[in-house]
Scaffold this motif. Structure first.
Motif, PDB file in Angstrom:
ATOM      1  N   GLN A 192       0.828  -1.202   0.000  1.00  0.00           N
ATOM      2  CA  GLN A 192       0.000   0.000   0.000  1.00  0.00           C
ATOM      3  C   GLN A 192       0.864   1.255   0.000  1.00  0.00           C
ATOM      4  O   GLN A 192       0.483   2.277  -0.583  1.00  0.00           O
ATOM      5  N   ARG A 203      -1.117   7.076   2.543  1.00  0.00           N
ATOM      6  CA  ARG A 203      -1.369   5.642   2.662  1.00  0.00           C
ATOM      7  C   ARG A 203      -2.781   5.365   3.157  1.00  0.00           C
ATOM      8  O   ARG A 203      -3.413   4.378   2.756  1.00  0.00           O
ATOM      9  N   GLU A 204      -3.310   6.219   4.022  1.00  0.00           N
ATOM     10  CA  GLU A 204      -4.660   6.027   4.546  1.00  0.00           C
ATOM     11  C   GLU A 204      -5.690   6.022   3.427  1.00  0.00           C
ATOM     12  O   GLU A 204      -6.693   5.295   3.472  1.00  0.00           O
ATOM     13  N   SER A 207      -5.593   2.663   1.737  1.00  0.00           N
ATOM     14  CA  SER A 207      -6.199   1.634   2.589  1.00  0.00           C
ATOM     15  C   SER A 207      -7.711   1.638   2.440  1.00  0.00           C
ATOM     16  O   SER A 207      -8.341   0.572   2.327  1.00  0.00           O
TER      17      SER A 207
END
Length: 254
Positions: A192, A203-204, A207
């Motif tokens: 990710q 990155r969030e 996700s």
């Protein structure tokens, strides 16, 4: 952080071999696969078959582009790097094309970092060597011109996509294009963190998108391994840019 390769003999004899005039040639590359026997015999002594490891850095901004890489199952990302170390993907090269356009069009000085995003196979040839013998390879010279136009189209399409489309659609497009490039497999390794760099998001955000695509039944994601479960669902989630890019590339020879 990639595996630095500049100035190192990083490929062992088990991962590097010369192409042969006598052995079958199955490059899994749309450009090399269109060469006739005469041009292949001219190019073969200069080609090396290589296995590119995940994260390998093939070139850095400001350095001379020493090789043309024709990916087979490997996928190479061209990253624009900021002063603070942050980077974002400018383009991707897979089995539809070749790296090394800076040498083909000018002085060979790289403006981007070339990074192996998906490990796999490729053929490479020294930039100076290919430029010297290109006059003997009229088909390849024509194909390189066609690919250069296609590559520029990809850059403009990606610019529009990054500006106008949401992260879910862009992520789905990237996964579809990677699936097209990796060969006869539905599974490939992709963290990710790496995908966030490719898309230029936190990155969030990746996700959240991966959870949504998993819930839709499009993908399966386990410990950095992505499996394409339902391409149709992924195409629905993607934007028009995937279809535009796919139509522009030469298909692999059958």
């Amino acid at each position: 952080m990639g595996v630095p390769l500049l100035g190192q003999d990083w490929m062992t004899t088990s991962t590097k071999s010369r192409a042969s005039r006598r052995t079958p040639f199955n490059p899994r590359n749309a450009l090399l696969g269109r060469l006739g026997k005469l041009e292949y015999h001219t190019l073969a002594p200069h080609l090396e078959h290589v296995e590119l490891p995940l994260g390998a850095v093939l070139g850095e901004p400001g350095h001379v582009d020493e090789y043309f890489y024709f990916p087979g199952t490997a996928v190479i990302s061209l990253l624009t790097v900021m002063r603070d170390g942050r980077s974002v993907e400018a383009a991707t090269v897979g089995n539809e094309g070749v790296t090394g356009l800076s040498a083909l069009l000018g002085d060979g000085i790289l403006a981007t970092r070339s990074n192996v995003q998906i490990a796999g196979s490729a053929y490479r040839v020294g930039s100076a060597t290919l430029l010297r013998i290109l006059v003997k390879l009229p088909t390849l010279e024509r194909l390189l011109k066609i690919y250069t136009r296609t590559f520029i189209n990809q850059l403009t399409q990606s610019l529009a996509c990054n500006s106008l489309h949401g992260v879910t659609a862009r992520c789905a497009r990237w996964l579809l294009m990677t699936h097209d490039r990796v060969g006869n497999t539905d599974t490939f390794y992709l963290t990710q963190e790496s995908l966030a760099v490719m898309l230029g998001v936190r990155r969030e955000g990746v996700s959240g998108v991966s959870r949504w695509l998993k819930a839709a039944g499009a993908i399966r994601y386990v410990r950095g391994r992505v499996t394409i479960v339902d391409r149709k669902q992924l195409e629905i989630a993607s934007c028009e840019c995937y279809g535009a890019a796919r139509r522009d590339y030469l298909p692999l020879p059958t």
